[in-house]
Design a protein around this motif. Sequence first.
Motif, PDB file in Angstrom:
ATOM      1  N   UNK A   1      31.081   8.027  -9.236  1.00  0.00           N
ATOM      2  CA  UNK A   1      30.097   8.983  -9.749  1.00  0.00           C
ATOM      3  C   UNK A   1      29.140   8.330 -10.731  1.00  0.00           C
ATOM      4  N   UNK A   2      29.674   7.488 -11.609  1.00  0.00           N
ATOM      5  CA  UNK A   2      28.817   6.801 -12.576  1.00  0.00           C
ATOM      6  C   UNK A   2      27.811   5.884 -11.910  1.00  0.00           C
ATOM      7  N   UNK A   3      28.252   5.188 -10.863  1.00  0.00           N
ATOM      8  CA  UNK A   3      27.341   4.297 -10.126  1.00  0.00           C
ATOM      9  C   UNK A   3      26.274   5.101  -9.395  1.00  0.00           C
ATOM     10  N   UNK A   4      26.648   6.241  -8.826  1.00  0.00           N
ATOM     11  CA  UNK A   4      25.665   7.081  -8.141  1.00  0.00           C
ATOM     12  C   UNK A   4      24.596   7.575  -9.120  1.00  0.00           C
ATOM     13  N   UNK A   5      25.022   7.928 -10.339  1.00  0.00           N
ATOM     14  CA  UNK A   5      24.038   8.395 -11.308  1.00  0.00           C
ATOM     15  C   UNK A   5      23.136   7.255 -11.755  1.00  0.00           C
ATOM     16  N   UNK A   6      23.637   6.038 -11.787  1.00  0.00           N
ATOM     17  CA  UNK A   6      22.785   4.885 -12.106  1.00  0.00           C
ATOM     18  C   UNK A   6      21.729   4.688 -11.018  1.00  0.00           C
TER      19      UNK A   6
ATOM     20  N   UNK B   1      14.494   7.273 -10.398  1.00  0.00           N
ATOM     21  CA  UNK B   1      13.550   7.932 -11.311  1.00  0.00           C
ATOM     22  C   UNK B   1      12.622   6.928 -11.987  1.00  0.00           C
ATOM     23  N   UNK B   2      13.102   5.698 -12.181  1.00  0.00           N
ATOM     24  CA  UNK B   2      12.335   4.692 -12.916  1.00  0.00           C
ATOM     25  C   UNK B   2      11.406   3.861 -12.031  1.00  0.00           C
TER      26      UNK B   2
ATOM     27  N   UNK C   1      16.789   3.836  -4.188  1.00  0.00           N
ATOM     28  CA  UNK C   1      15.968   3.587  -5.374  1.00  0.00           C
ATOM     29  C   UNK C   1      14.485   3.519  -5.017  1.00  0.00           C
ATOM     30  N   UNK C   2      14.153   2.834  -3.934  1.00  0.00           N
ATOM     31  CA  UNK C   2      12.736   2.646  -3.602  1.00  0.00           C
ATOM     32  C   UNK C   2      12.151   3.797  -2.786  1.00  0.00           C
TER      33      UNK C   2
ATOM     34  N   UNK D   1      21.359  11.843  -3.859  1.00  0.00           N
ATOM     35  CA  UNK D   1      21.082  10.619  -3.113  1.00  0.00           C
ATOM     36  C   UNK D   1      21.115  10.919  -1.615  1.00  0.00           C
ATOM     37  N   UNK D   2      20.402  10.109  -0.847  1.00  0.00           N
ATOM     38  CA  UNK D   2      20.396  10.269   0.606  1.00  0.00           C
ATOM     39  C   UNK D   2      21.575   9.469   1.163  1.00  0.00           C
TER      40      UNK D   2
END
Length: 227
Positions: free
Chosen positions: A144-149, A155-156, A106-107, A96-97
Amino acid sequence: MNLLEIQKICKTYGSGEAAVYALKNVSFSVQKGEYVAIVGESGSGKSTLLNMIGALDTPTSGKVLIDGRDTFSMKERKLTIFRRRNIGFIFQAFNLIPELTVEQNIIFPLLLDYQKPDQQYLEELLAVLNLKERRNHLPSQLSGGQQQRVAIGRALITRPSLILADEPTGNLDTQNSREVIALLRGTSKKYEQTIIMITHNRSIAQTADRVLQVSDGMLSDLGRCSA
């Protein structure tokens, strides 16, 4: 119908006695909407294979066809655009940046492509990923879990037909790993996307529709997993 076809991919580093054969005549296909796990020991060639599929590296020989299109026959600029619009990447390290918020991260792929985000789809993704309350947070303010989300949302966001995930739970604890895999699988079904995931975790691999194994640069199909 096959979304992905790998045809006799070889990858060799160096030459002569110093040659390293990272991939040896690898061939397989993946159907649209299929969720495939690739397992293998460290150094087996599985990450090299994922890089070939994602057109991040060039094979010594062989072809990669995504939706019938030969990626390595494309000019560099055309390939960059094709990759950005058709392939979503999820990495172990999140990537992530740090200066951008959740929503901005995300965008970001859309902004690179000079496109405006579909606001309705963005809101839907934030809801599915349980990130609505975190949309204005920076990565450093997330678990960490939130960052991976967030990485999954990134990606989506372009609605790619293919998602490539390289050890997406490698930096997560057991609970977060389960949640991320469930989310990844759920979103792929919801949006009818194909997933190819590298993992060293056999129990996570068993959540896939099919498991492939890479060993010493050679691929074997371990078959379909029971539901």
